[in-house]
Structures are given as C-alpha cells and as structure tokens.
Scaffold this motif. Structure first.
Motif, PDB file in Angstrom:
ATOM      1  N   MET A   1       0.842  -1.193   0.000  1.00 56.54           N
ATOM      2  CA  MET A   1       0.000   0.000   0.000  1.00 56.54           C
ATOM      3  C   MET A   1       0.879   1.245   0.000  1.00 56.54           C
ATOM      4  O   MET A   1       1.959   1.260   0.594  1.00 56.54           O
ATOM      5  N   PRO A   2       0.438   2.324  -0.673  1.00 55.80           N
ATOM      6  CA  PRO A   2       1.237   3.547  -0.680  1.00 55.80           C
ATOM      7  C   PRO A   2       1.290   4.166   0.707  1.00 55.80           C
ATOM      8  O   PRO A   2       0.353   4.048   1.498  1.00 55.80           O
ATOM      9  N   TYR A   3       2.386   4.823   0.992  1.00 50.87           N
ATOM     10  CA  TYR A   3       2.553   5.479   2.289  1.00 50.87           C
ATOM     11  C   TYR A   3       1.641   6.702   2.380  1.00 50.87           C
ATOM     12  O   TYR A   3       1.603   7.527   1.473  1.00 50.87           O
ATOM     13  N   ARG A   4       0.882   6.795   3.477  1.00 47.77           N
ATOM     14  CA  ARG A   4      -0.002   7.936   3.704  1.00 47.77           C
ATOM     15  C   ARG A   4       0.443   8.644   4.981  1.00 47.77           C
ATOM     16  O   ARG A   4       0.381   8.049   6.067  1.00 47.77           O
ATOM     17  N   PRO A   5       0.882   9.900   4.869  1.00 49.42           N
ATOM     18  CA  PRO A   5       1.282  10.616   6.079  1.00 49.42           C
ATOM     19  C   PRO A   5       0.092  10.772   7.018  1.00 49.42           C
ATOM     20  O   PRO A   5      -1.044  10.937   6.587  1.00 49.42           O
ATOM     21  N   ARG A   6       0.361  10.688   8.329  1.00 47.71           N
ATOM     22  CA  ARG A   6      -0.719  10.755   9.317  1.00 47.71           C
ATOM     23  C   ARG A   6      -0.464  11.910  10.280  1.00 47.71           C
ATOM     24  O   ARG A   6       0.676  12.333  10.496  1.00 47.71           O
ATOM     25  N   ILE A   7      -1.562  12.378  10.882  1.00 41.49           N
ATOM     26  CA  ILE A   7      -1.454  13.506  11.801  1.00 41.49           C
ATOM     27  C   ILE A   7      -2.593  13.427  12.808  1.00 41.49           C
ATOM     28  O   ILE A   7      -3.673  12.895  12.513  1.00 41.49           O
ATOM     29  N   ASP A   8      -2.344  13.911  14.020  1.00 42.77           N
ATOM     30  CA  ASP A   8      -3.353  13.936  15.078  1.00 42.77           C
ATOM     31  C   ASP A   8      -4.145  15.236  14.954  1.00 42.77           C
ATOM     32  O   ASP A   8      -3.697  16.293  15.401  1.00 42.77           O
ATOM     33  N   LEU A   9      -5.331  15.161  14.382  1.00 40.22           N
ATOM     34  CA  LEU A   9      -6.128  16.357  14.141  1.00 40.22           C
ATOM     35  C   LEU A   9      -6.733  16.923  15.419  1.00 40.22           C
ATOM     36  O   LEU A   9      -7.212  18.067  15.426  1.00 40.22           O
TER      37      LEU A   9
ATOM     38  N   GLY B   1       8.215  27.075   2.220  1.00 40.24           N
ATOM     39  CA  GLY B   1       7.917  26.541   3.536  1.00 40.24           C
ATOM     40  C   GLY B   1       7.941  25.030   3.560  1.00 40.24           C
ATOM     41  O   GLY B   1       8.035  24.365   2.523  1.00 40.24           O
ATOM     42  N   ALA B   2       7.871  24.489   4.777  1.00 41.20           N
ATOM     43  CA  ALA B   2       7.849  23.038   4.965  1.00 41.20           C
ATOM     44  C   ALA B   2       6.401  22.572   4.928  1.00 41.20           C
ATOM     45  O   ALA B   2       5.635  22.773   5.882  1.00 41.20           O
ATOM     46  N   GLU B   3       6.001  21.953   3.823  1.00 43.68           N
ATOM     47  CA  GLU B   3       4.617  21.557   3.592  1.00 43.68           C
ATOM     48  C   GLU B   3       4.305  20.265   4.346  1.00 43.68           C
ATOM     49  O   GLU B   3       5.093  19.318   4.333  1.00 43.68           O
ATOM     50  N   ILE B   4       3.118  20.235   4.974  1.00 42.73           N
ATOM     51  CA  ILE B   4       2.701  19.071   5.748  1.00 42.73           C
ATOM     52  C   ILE B   4       1.864  18.170   4.845  1.00 42.73           C
ATOM     53  O   ILE B   4       0.749  18.527   4.455  1.00 42.73           O
ATOM     54  N   GLY B   5       2.391  17.008   4.506  1.00 40.76           N
ATOM     55  CA  GLY B   5       1.728  16.133   3.536  1.00 40.76           C
ATOM     56  C   GLY B   5       0.336  15.707   3.962  1.00 40.76           C
ATOM     57  O   GLY B   5      -0.577  15.626   3.141  1.00 40.76           O
ATOM     58  N   ALA B   6       0.133  15.455   5.255  1.00 44.33           N
ATOM     59  CA  ALA B   6      -1.166  14.986   5.728  1.00 44.33           C
ATOM     60  C   ALA B   6      -2.246  16.052   5.659  1.00 44.33           C
ATOM     61  O   ALA B   6      -3.428  15.749   5.803  1.00 44.33           O
ATOM     62  N   LEU B   7      -1.849  17.322   5.426  1.00 47.47           N
ATOM     63  CA  LEU B   7      -2.808  18.417   5.384  1.00 47.47           C
ATOM     64  C   LEU B   7      -2.992  18.993   3.983  1.00 47.47           C
ATOM     65  O   LEU B   7      -3.601  20.053   3.823  1.00 47.47           O
TER      66      LEU B   7
ATOM     67  N   GLN C   1      -5.429  15.009   0.746  1.00 42.78           N
ATOM     68  CA  GLN C   1      -5.310  14.111   1.890  1.00 42.78           C
ATOM     69  C   GLN C   1      -6.459  14.329   2.867  1.00 42.78           C
ATOM     70  O   GLN C   1      -6.956  13.388   3.488  1.00 42.78           O
ATOM     71  N   ARG C   2      -6.900  15.578   2.995  1.00 40.37           N
ATOM     72  CA  ARG C   2      -7.959  15.887   3.960  1.00 40.37           C
ATOM     73  C   ARG C   2      -9.326  15.426   3.490  1.00 40.37           C
ATOM     74  O   ARG C   2     -10.156  14.994   4.287  1.00 40.37           O
ATOM     75  N   PHE C   3      -9.586  15.525   2.188  1.00 35.10           N
ATOM     76  CA  PHE C   3     -10.929  15.237   1.697  1.00 35.10           C
ATOM     77  C   PHE C   3     -10.987  14.111   0.673  1.00 35.10           C
ATOM     78  O   PHE C   3     -12.063  13.690   0.279  1.00 35.10           O
ATOM     79  N   GLY C   4      -9.841  13.621   0.242  1.00 32.23           N
ATOM     80  CA  GLY C   4      -9.831  12.576  -0.772  1.00 32.23           C
ATOM     81  C   GLY C   4      -9.702  13.180  -2.158  1.00 32.23           C
ATOM     82  O   GLY C   4     -10.096  14.324  -2.402  1.00 32.23           O
ATOM     83  N   GLU C   5      -9.166  12.395  -3.060  1.00 29.60           N
ATOM     84  CA  GLU C   5      -8.918  12.876  -4.420  1.00 29.60           C
ATOM     85  C   GLU C   5     -10.034  12.418  -5.348  1.00 29.60           C
ATOM     86  O   GLU C   5     -10.450  11.259  -5.324  1.00 29.60           O
ATOM     87  N   LEU C   6     -10.516  13.359  -6.162  1.00 28.49           N
ATOM     88  CA  LEU C   6     -11.554  13.050  -7.135  1.00 28.49           C
ATOM     89  C   LEU C   6     -10.928  12.718  -8.485  1.00 28.49           C
ATOM     90  O   LEU C   6      -9.862  13.237  -8.833  1.00 28.49           O
ATOM     91  N   GLN C   7     -11.603  11.870  -9.246  1.00 29.47           N
ATOM     92  CA  GLN C   7     -11.206  11.663 -10.632  1.00 29.47           C
ATOM     93  C   GLN C   7     -11.419  12.970 -11.400  1.00 29.47           C
ATOM     94  O   GLN C   7     -12.350  13.731 -11.112  1.00 29.47           O
TER      95      GLN C   7
END
Length: 324
Positions: free
Chosen positions: A1-9, A133-139, A143-149
């Motif tokens: 599975m592809p790596y998905r960055p995670r974060i404590d919201l 800047g240092a971009e946060i991948g999980a945000l 990543q937050r809402f899902g990718e649409l076709q």
C-alpha cells in the motif's frame, strides 16, 4: 500500500502557519480562519500567514486552502507545540524530502537529519521542504478530503468551493451543472450545502461515468444524463441554482465553438432559472461571455471574481435574473 502521512487532528497547537490557496480565494480563506480565532499576520496574492491556537481539526476542515506549511526557520518551535508536534510518522522518525532549494538543498538535508533526527525519504514523506515553507503532507487538500477523478478541464477543488459559496444554495433547492464533466461542482454542492436535488448534464458519457463514481465515493447522489447545454431537458423556471465551469476555448473547445455555444447555453440558463434564480459561471473567455450576457434577455452579471489556476486567470461570474 502507498505510504499515507498521518497527523493527530485533535492535537492542540500554537503555531505560525502558511496557508496557500488560489488567487481570488484569499478573502474567503481569511474569513474562514478568523472565524476559528486565527490572527492573520500577512496576506499574499495566493495565501495567508496566520497565527493559530487550537485543535487542528477545525482548521483542516476549511475548503479554501490546499497546502499548509511551516516557515523552515521556525521548525524547532513547531516541533515543540506546533503542527509538526502533531505528526504521527509511520516509523521512528519524521520522513522528509527537500525540494528545489538550489545550493542550500544539501545543507538543509543534513541539518534536518542531524539536528532533528528526521529521515530523508524522497518517495514517502511527511514533510516536503520547499522554498515557500515546509509543507505538511497529511494536510494537503487531497489528503484531507480525498482525491476526485478528473477530466482535462476539471475544476480545481478550492475554486469549486468558492463557486459553491457564491451560489448561495439554500436548503432543498435544485442545483444544475449543465457542463458537469467529472462532477466536481456537484460533489462540492452536496458537501457544502443542503440541496434538494442535483442535476448534472454532459455530452461525454465517459465524463458522466466519472461523475457517478466521484459522487458515489463521496456519499452523494445526482441525476446524471447525457444532454446538450444548448438544449437542456429541464422545464422553464425549474432550477434554483446553476453552477458551471464553461469551456474556456483553450484546453477544451475553441473560441469559435464558444461563439455559438455561449449564446445558446446562456439563453437556456436564463430559461430554466426562476425570477429569484442565481447562476455562478466560470470562464476565461471573458469578452465573449460579457458580450453574450448583454445580448441575453433577463439576465445580468452582479459580481465577478478573478481566480487563477494552472497559468490561467478565469473569472467567476455571478448571474441573476433581471426580473420575475
């Protein structure tokens, strides 16, 4: 599975954050974050620098930014009680990659490894260090809402959120997209408002199938059908709101095609809207659009917002009926 960055919201943070958005959407983003108690420290043409204290979840719920970043000079503070402290790395260390920093790239990489104990991982990372800047991948927005076709001319999600806001959809109203493509605007209408019925028309069956998949993925539904925007299969006055990303005549179609399409489509939009109806239409073929509106009975432009995406600068036009 592809790596998905995670974060404590639900993590409580105190940080200075850079939020990037589409030019033209900055005012909506500023209004959104101020409602959360954030302080706007600086405005950019395509974003904001804010001071934010509170849980990450409400901030992550905003539709008006697609990238959240931290000033690389403030990483230590962010790791202590800011957004970087909320990261949940899959391994023992935060994974990072360094983008195009020029001659500073290698020194920056060594600094993050030695000073912070981060792991250089260009293909699976939590933090992407870029000049801005240092971009946060999980945000990231996707990543937050899902990718649409997407189709080649699909509406950018931030722009779609702006169009939905401009439409002022009221509960129970019927919303139509006569150029629905992959259904991006229909998805946002379903998620950001409480429409009674969604209608989506397009001439391409493959785009309609894509729209059906996107709506299903997001738990929304709409009546989708193959139909010509110049001959809408809808009764007069039966649609409360129209939202559409019109063909610009650049990536899709041509100005010559638009010269015939715009008059027919706008006449149909005027027909299906009731006296209090409202349409929000996005196009970069601006001169033709304005001239066509002037020649179309019963409609007028009451607002224009210039947006920018992918090297283009389309305008969102808010169109209403002149009378009942």
């Amino acid at each position: 599975m592809p790596y998905r960055p995670r974060i404590d919201l639900d993590r409580q943070i105190n940080d200075h954050l850079i939020l990037r958005t589409a030019p033209g959407a900055v005012d909506y983003l500023a209004e959104d974050v101020r409602a959360l108690g954030a302080r706007v420290l600086r405005r950019y043409p395509d974003g904001l620098l804010i001071e934010y204290t509170g849980a990450l979840r409400p901030l992550a719920a905003s539709r008006y930014f697609d990238v959240l970043a931290v000033d690389p000079a403030a990483l230590s503070d962010s790791l202590k009680d800011g957004v970087l402290s909320a990261l949940l790395p899959g391994g023992d260390a935060v994974r990072f990659r360094v983008g195009d920093l020029g001659e500073e790239r290698w020194a920056a990489r060594e600094r993050f490894e030695s000073e912070y104990g981060w792991e250089n991982s260009p293909n699976a990372w939590d933090v992407n260090v870029e000049p801005g800047g240092a971009e946060i991948g999980a945000l990231y927005l996707t990543q937050r809402f899902g990718e649409l076709q997407r189709t080649p001319a699909s509406t950018n999600p931030v722009v779609a959120a702006v169009l939905t806001r401009l439409a002022k959809i009221e509960p129970g109203q019927t919303v139509l997209d006569p150029f629905c493509g992959a259904g991006t605007l229909l998805v946002h209408a379903a998620e950001l408002a409480r429409p009674g019925r969604l209608l989506g028309f397009d001439l391409q069956n493959r785009w309609l199938r894509m729209a059906a998949d996107n709506l299903r993925t997001r738990g929304a539904s709409a009546l989708l059908a193959r139909a010509d925007a110049a001959h809408l299969p809808v009764e007069s006055g039966a649609v409360d709101r129209v939202m559409a990303n019109l063909p610009f005549g650049k990536r899709v179609g041509s100005h010559r095609v638009n010269s015939a399409l715009y008059p027919a489509a706008l006449a149909e939009i005027a027909r299906v809207l009731p006296g209090n109806g409202r349409a929000v239409l996005l196009t970069d073929d601006k001169r033709l659009f304005r001239e066509t509106v002037q020649r179309t009975r019963l409609i007028r432009v009451i607002k224009e917002i210039v947006l920018a995406r992918g090297g283009l600068h389309p305008s969102a036009y808010v169109v209403t009926k002149r009378g009942r």
